[in-house]
Design a protein around this motif. Structure first.
Motif, PDB file in Angstrom:
ATOM      1  N   GLY A 110       0.863  -1.359   0.009  1.00 21.61           N
ATOM      2  CA  GLY A 110      -0.134  -0.013   0.031  1.00 21.61           C
ATOM      3  C   GLY A 110       0.825   1.263   0.091  1.00 21.61           C
ATOM      4  N   TYR A 111       0.223   2.449  -0.136  1.00 22.14           N
ATOM      5  CA  TYR A 111       0.874   3.789  -0.075  1.00 22.14           C
ATOM      6  C   TYR A 111       1.300   4.051   1.367  1.00 22.14           C
ATOM      7  CZ  TYR A 111      -0.066   4.191  -5.099  1.00 22.14           C
ATOM      8  OH  TYR A 111      -0.130   3.901  -6.583  1.00 22.14           O
ATOM      9  N   GLN A 112       2.294   4.665   1.260  1.00 23.05           N
ATOM     10  CA  GLN A 112       2.907   5.526   2.560  1.00 23.05           C
ATOM     11  C   GLN A 112       3.576   6.592   2.559  1.00 23.05           C
ATOM     12  OE1 GLN A 112       5.006   2.826   5.049  1.00 23.05           O
ATOM     13  NE2 GLN A 112       5.300   1.526   3.500  1.00 23.05           N
ATOM     14  N   TRP A 113       3.405   7.646   3.380  1.00 24.28           N
ATOM     15  CA  TRP A 113       4.224   8.803   3.152  1.00 24.28           C
ATOM     16  C   TRP A 113       5.787   8.465   3.526  1.00 24.28           C
ATOM     17  CZ3 TRP A 113       2.336  13.146   0.950  1.00 24.28           C
ATOM     18  CH2 TRP A 113       0.993  13.177   1.196  1.00 24.28           C
ATOM     19  N   ILE A 114       6.436   9.181   2.667  1.00 24.85           N
ATOM     20  CA  ILE A 114       8.131   9.182   3.060  1.00 24.85           C
ATOM     21  C   ILE A 114       8.545  10.685   2.966  1.00 24.85           C
ATOM     22  CG2 ILE A 114       8.301   6.829   2.355  1.00 24.85           C
ATOM     23  CD1 ILE A 114       9.894   7.884  -0.039  1.00 24.85           C
ATOM     24  N   VAL A 115       9.731  10.855   3.183  1.00 20.92           N
ATOM     25  CA  VAL A 115      10.355  12.187   2.772  1.00 20.92           C
ATOM     26  C   VAL A 115      11.635  11.526   1.689  1.00 20.92           C
ATOM     27  CG1 VAL A 115      12.126  13.768   3.595  1.00 20.92           C
ATOM     28  CG2 VAL A 115      10.268  12.915   4.868  1.00 20.92           C
ATOM     29  N   ALA A 116      11.417  12.279   0.303  1.00 20.62           N
ATOM     30  CA  ALA A 116      12.234  12.115  -0.653  1.00 20.62           C
ATOM     31  C   ALA A 116      13.135  13.473  -1.005  1.00 20.62           C
ATOM     32  CB  ALA A 116      11.446  11.782  -1.775  1.00 20.62           C
ATOM     33  N   GLU A 117      14.142  13.398  -1.712  1.00 18.23           N
ATOM     34  CA  GLU A 117      14.892  14.310  -1.953  1.00 18.23           C
ATOM     35  C   GLU A 117      15.508  14.366  -3.500  1.00 18.23           C
ATOM     36  OE1 GLU A 117      18.694  14.344   0.362  1.00 18.23           O
ATOM     37  OE2 GLU A 117      19.383  12.479  -0.341  1.00 18.23           O
ATOM     38  N   SER A 118      15.659  15.375  -3.911  1.00 16.21           N
ATOM     39  CA  SER A 118      16.280  15.521  -5.545  1.00 16.21           C
ATOM     40  C   SER A 118      17.704  15.400  -5.379  1.00 16.21           C
ATOM     41  CB  SER A 118      15.943  16.965  -6.007  1.00 16.21           C
ATOM     42  OG  SER A 118      16.221  18.037  -5.357  1.00 16.21           O
ATOM     43  N   TYR A 119      18.458  14.788  -6.298  1.00 15.02           N
ATOM     44  CA  TYR A 119      19.767  14.781  -6.340  1.00 15.02           C
ATOM     45  C   TYR A 119      20.219  14.543  -7.826  1.00 15.02           C
ATOM     46  CZ  TYR A 119      19.509   9.723  -7.157  1.00 15.02           C
ATOM     47  OH  TYR A 119      19.246   8.299  -7.774  1.00 15.02           O
ATOM     48  N   PRO A 174      15.681  23.853  -5.941  1.00 16.78           N
ATOM     49  CA  PRO A 174      17.245  23.376  -5.988  1.00 16.78           C
ATOM     50  C   PRO A 174      17.310  22.014  -5.604  1.00 16.78           C
ATOM     51  CG  PRO A 174      16.585  25.366  -4.681  1.00 16.78           C
ATOM     52  CD  PRO A 174      15.258  24.810  -4.971  1.00 16.78           C
ATOM     53  N   LEU A 175      18.608  21.576  -6.205  1.00 13.95           N
ATOM     54  CA  LEU A 175      19.110  20.192  -5.844  1.00 13.95           C
ATOM     55  C   LEU A 175      19.063  19.974  -4.248  1.00 13.95           C
ATOM     56  CD1 LEU A 175      21.806  19.433  -8.329  1.00 13.95           C
ATOM     57  CD2 LEU A 175      19.729  18.385  -8.140  1.00 13.95           C
ATOM     58  N   GLY A 176      18.666  18.916  -3.860  1.00 16.37           N
ATOM     59  CA  GLY A 176      18.542  18.553  -2.337  1.00 16.37           C
ATOM     60  C   GLY A 176      17.190  19.132  -1.714  1.00 16.37           C
ATOM     61  N   THR A 177      16.376  19.525  -2.380  1.00 15.18           N
ATOM     62  CA  THR A 177      15.094  20.076  -1.810  1.00 15.18           C
ATOM     63  C   THR A 177      14.306  18.727  -1.524  1.00 15.18           C
ATOM     64  OG1 THR A 177      14.693  21.904  -3.355  1.00 15.18           O
ATOM     65  CG2 THR A 177      12.700  20.922  -2.185  1.00 15.18           C
ATOM     66  N   ARG A 178      13.746  18.658  -0.152  1.00 13.67           N
ATOM     67  CA  ARG A 178      12.908  17.503   0.351  1.00 13.67           C
ATOM     68  C   ARG A 178      11.431  17.577   0.105  1.00 13.67           C
ATOM     69  NH1 ARG A 178      16.338  15.195   5.402  1.00 13.67           N
ATOM     70  NH2 ARG A 178      18.292  14.861   4.323  1.00 13.67           N
ATOM     71  N   PHE A 179      10.976  16.442  -0.209  1.00 14.19           N
ATOM     72  CA  PHE A 179       9.377  16.582  -0.464  1.00 14.19           C
ATOM     73  C   PHE A 179       8.912  15.431   0.234  1.00 14.19           C
ATOM     74  CE2 PHE A 179      11.909  17.423  -4.208  1.00 14.19           C
ATOM     75  CZ  PHE A 179      11.113  18.559  -4.659  1.00 14.19           C
ATOM     76  N   ASN A 180       7.520  15.817   0.786  1.00 15.23           N
ATOM     77  CA  ASN A 180       6.634  14.805   1.282  1.00 15.23           C
ATOM     78  C   ASN A 180       5.823  14.034   0.269  1.00 15.23           C
ATOM     79  OD1 ASN A 180       7.040  15.459   4.287  1.00 15.23           O
ATOM     80  ND2 ASN A 180       5.891  17.328   3.593  1.00 15.23           N
ATOM     81  N   VAL A 181       5.987  12.726   0.021  1.00 17.88           N
ATOM     82  CA  VAL A 181       5.507  12.014  -1.080  1.00 17.88           C
ATOM     83  C   VAL A 181       4.783  10.746  -0.554  1.00 17.88           C
ATOM     84  CG1 VAL A 181       6.028  10.886  -3.240  1.00 17.88           C
ATOM     85  CG2 VAL A 181       7.418  12.865  -2.570  1.00 17.88           C
ATOM     86  N   LYS A 182       3.765  10.525  -0.962  1.00 18.41           N
ATOM     87  CA  LYS A 182       3.106   9.182  -0.749  1.00 18.41           C
ATOM     88  C   LYS A 182       3.407   8.168  -1.826  1.00 18.41           C
ATOM     89  CE  LYS A 182      -0.975   7.590   1.494  1.00 18.41           C
ATOM     90  NZ  LYS A 182      -2.517   8.096   1.827  1.00 18.41           N
ATOM     91  N   VAL A 183       4.197   7.171  -1.514  1.00 15.96           N
ATOM     92  CA  VAL A 183       4.492   6.204  -2.538  1.00 15.96           C
ATOM     93  C   VAL A 183       4.179   4.441  -2.078  1.00 15.96           C
ATOM     94  CG1 VAL A 183       6.442   7.450  -3.035  1.00 15.96           C
ATOM     95  CG2 VAL A 183       6.773   5.681  -1.243  1.00 15.96           C
ATOM     96  N   LYS A 184       4.341   3.868  -3.220  1.00 17.17           N
ATOM     97  CA  LYS A 184       4.192   2.325  -3.126  1.00 17.17           C
ATOM     98  C   LYS A 184       5.145   1.900  -3.611  1.00 17.17           C
ATOM     99  CE  LYS A 184       1.015  -0.712  -5.168  1.00 17.17           C
ATOM    100  NZ  LYS A 184      -0.113  -0.899  -5.950  1.00 17.17           N
ATOM    101  N   LEU A 185       5.629   0.415  -3.328  1.00 16.61           N
ATOM    102  CA  LEU A 185       6.659  -0.165  -3.761  1.00 16.61           C
ATOM    103  C   LEU A 185       5.966  -0.971  -5.025  1.00 16.61           C
ATOM    104  CD1 LEU A 185       9.666  -1.041  -3.442  1.00 16.61           C
ATOM    105  CD2 LEU A 185       8.842  -3.046  -2.203  1.00 16.61           C
ATOM    106  N   SER A 186       6.663  -0.794  -6.153  1.00 25.66           N
ATOM    107  CA  SER A 186       6.140  -1.510  -7.337  1.00 25.66           C
ATOM    108  C   SER A 186       7.030  -2.318  -7.983  1.00 25.66           C
ATOM    109  CB  SER A 186       5.659  -0.279  -8.264  1.00 25.66           C
ATOM    110  OG  SER A 186       4.622   0.410  -7.636  1.00 25.66           O
ATOM    111  N   TYR A 187       6.865  -3.019  -8.952  1.00 25.10           N
ATOM    112  CA  TYR A 187       7.508  -4.005  -9.828  1.00 25.10           C
ATOM    113  C   TYR A 187       7.346  -3.902 -11.338  1.00 25.10           C
ATOM    114  CZ  TYR A 187       7.926  -6.111  -5.097  1.00 25.10           C
ATOM    115  OH  TYR A 187       8.041  -6.058  -3.747  1.00 25.10           O
ATOM    116  N   MET A 188       8.085  -3.994 -12.105  1.00 26.29           N
ATOM    117  CA  MET A 188       7.770  -4.181 -13.482  1.00 26.29           C
ATOM    118  C   MET A 188       8.187  -5.666 -13.804  1.00 26.29           C
ATOM    119  SD  MET A 188       7.198  -0.996 -15.007  1.00 26.29           S
ATOM    120  CE  MET A 188       7.467  -1.454 -16.659  1.00 26.29           C
ATOM    121  N   ALA A 189       7.634  -6.431 -14.487  1.00 27.20           N
ATOM    122  CA  ALA A 189       7.654  -7.717 -15.086  1.00 27.20           C
ATOM    123  C   ALA A 189       9.162  -7.735 -15.472  1.00 27.20           C
ATOM    124  CB  ALA A 189       7.022  -8.178 -15.885  1.00 27.20           C
ATOM    125  N   GLY A 190      10.146  -8.683 -14.978  1.00 32.97           N
ATOM    126  CA  GLY A 190      11.471  -8.748 -15.215  1.00 32.97           C
ATOM    127  C   GLY A 190      12.241  -7.633 -14.885  1.00 32.97           C
ATOM    128  N   GLY A 191      12.064  -6.453 -14.327  1.00 37.52           N
ATOM    129  CA  GLY A 191      12.756  -5.299 -13.783  1.00 37.52           C
ATOM    130  C   GLY A 191      12.910  -5.439 -12.380  1.00 37.52           C
TER     131      GLY A 191
END
Length: 94
Positions: free
Chosen positions: A8-17, A54-71
Motif C-alpha cells: 500500500g501507499y505510505q508517506w516518506i520524505v524524498a529528496e532531489s539529487y 534546488p538540488l537537495g530539496t526534500r518533499f513529502n511524497v506518498k509512495v508504493k513499492l512497485s515492480y515491472m515484469a522482469g525489472g
C-alpha cells in the motif's frame, strides 16, 4: 533491501539529487526510512525542475513499492497527487 515494507501507499520524505557526471536530476527516499535510499522513484516531473526546487530539496511524497515484469523494484507516486516541500525532515503520517 532488508525485509519487505507493508503493501500500500505510505508517506516518506524524498529528496532531489544529481548523479555524478550526468545531467539528469533524480528523486530518492532519504536514509533512515522504511525504503532503501537507492530505490528509483517515479513521481511528479516538477520535482526535477531545479529552477523551482534546488538540488537537495526534500518533499513529502506518498509512495508504493512497485515492480515491472522482469525489472527492478521502484517507488511509485501518481504525478497528480498533492505533495509538499518538507521543511523538518519528518515524514507525514499515513
Amino acid at each position: 533491501m532488508v525485509g519487505k515494507p507493508p503493501l500500500g501507499y505510505q508517506w516518506i520524505v524524498a529528496e532531489s539529487y544529481q548523479v555524478t557526471n550526468q545531467k539528469a536530476v533524480k528523486i530518492r527516499p532519504i536514509a533512515g526510512q522504511v525504503f532503501a535510499c537507492d530505490l528509483n522513484m517515479r513521481c511528479n516531473e516538477a520535482f526535477r525542475n531545479t529552477i523551482l526546487y534546488p538540488l537537495g530539496t526534500r518533499f513529502n511524497v506518498k509512495v508504493k513499492l512497485s515492480y515491472m515484469a522482469g525489472g527492478e523494484e521502484f517507488l511509485h507516486s501518481p504525478w497528480q497527487w498533492a505533495t509538499s516541500v518538507n521543511l523538518d525532515g519528518k515524514a507525514l503520517r499515513s
